[in-house]
Design a protein around this motif. Structure first.
Motif, PDB file in Angstrom:
ATOM      1  N   GLY A 100      43.556  38.537  44.299  1.00 37.56           N
ATOM      2  CA  GLY A 100      43.021  39.385  44.943  1.00 37.56           C
ATOM      3  C   GLY A 100      42.074  39.209  45.991  1.00 37.56           C
ATOM      4  O   GLY A 100      41.760  37.894  46.080  1.00 37.56           O
ATOM      5  N   HIS A 136      39.332  40.432  47.143  1.00 41.97           N
ATOM      6  CA  HIS A 136      37.914  40.934  47.155  1.00 41.97           C
ATOM      7  C   HIS A 136      36.818  39.982  47.500  1.00 41.97           C
ATOM      8  O   HIS A 136      35.795  40.125  48.061  1.00 41.97           O
ATOM      9  CB  HIS A 136      37.589  41.812  46.037  1.00 41.97           C
ATOM     10  N   ASP A 137      37.367  38.715  46.895  1.00 42.10           N
ATOM     11  CA  ASP A 137      36.366  37.673  47.257  1.00 42.10           C
ATOM     12  C   ASP A 137      36.570  36.890  48.546  1.00 42.10           C
ATOM     13  O   ASP A 137      37.534  36.511  48.791  1.00 42.10           O
ATOM     14  CB  ASP A 137      36.389  36.427  46.061  1.00 42.10           C
ATOM     15  N   ARG A 138      35.552  36.898  49.503  1.00 41.17           N
ATOM     16  CA  ARG A 138      35.924  36.284  50.780  1.00 41.17           C
ATOM     17  C   ARG A 138      34.683  35.134  51.091  1.00 41.17           C
ATOM     18  O   ARG A 138      33.521  35.783  50.962  1.00 41.17           O
ATOM     19  CB  ARG A 138      35.847  37.327  51.669  1.00 41.17           C
ATOM     20  N   PRO A 142      40.193  40.264  54.170  1.00 49.91           N
ATOM     21  CA  PRO A 142      41.163  40.976  53.266  1.00 49.91           C
ATOM     22  C   PRO A 142      42.163  41.833  54.282  1.00 49.91           C
ATOM     23  O   PRO A 142      43.323  41.765  54.125  1.00 49.91           O
ATOM     24  CB  PRO A 142      40.533  41.729  52.303  1.00 49.91           C
TER      25      PRO A 142
END
Length: 97
Positions: free
Chosen positions: A36, A38-40, A47
């Motif tokens: 995924g 969504h975690d940055r 993303p």
């Protein structure tokens, strides 16, 4: 794109024309997408940039260019892990301090 001279290039960078490095980068990229986007962290590309680079890589007919594009989409920690798996950890002078 600048073509790196493998013999004179950095000893700790991906060999873009090496099929094994290309395969490892593809697996790492696919794994990164699967977890995924969504975690940055501050050391990870945005993303939308990851998706853009992935699309460009998928459309490329040049495996070395595709590997380079995917490499740019990977977080620093993933790149570091790949470099260590290829070359081992570096514990010399400046890096050990």
């Amino acid at each position: 794109m600048i073509r790196q001279d493998v013999e004179r290039g950095s000893l700790r960078s991906p060999q873009w024309f090496d099929p094994a490095h290309q395969a490892d980068i593809l697996v790492a990229f696919d794994s990164h997408l699967a977890t995924g986007l969504h975690d940055r962290s501050p050391l990870s590309p945005r993303p939308e940039r990851v998706r853009e680079l992935g699309q460009l890589a998928a459309a490329s007919a040049l495996p070395a260019r595709a590997a380079l594009l995917r490499w740019g989409a990977l977080p620093a920690a993933v790149r570091s892990h790949l470099l260590i798996s290829w070359y081992g950890s570096r514990t010399t002078g400046a890096n050990a301090a």
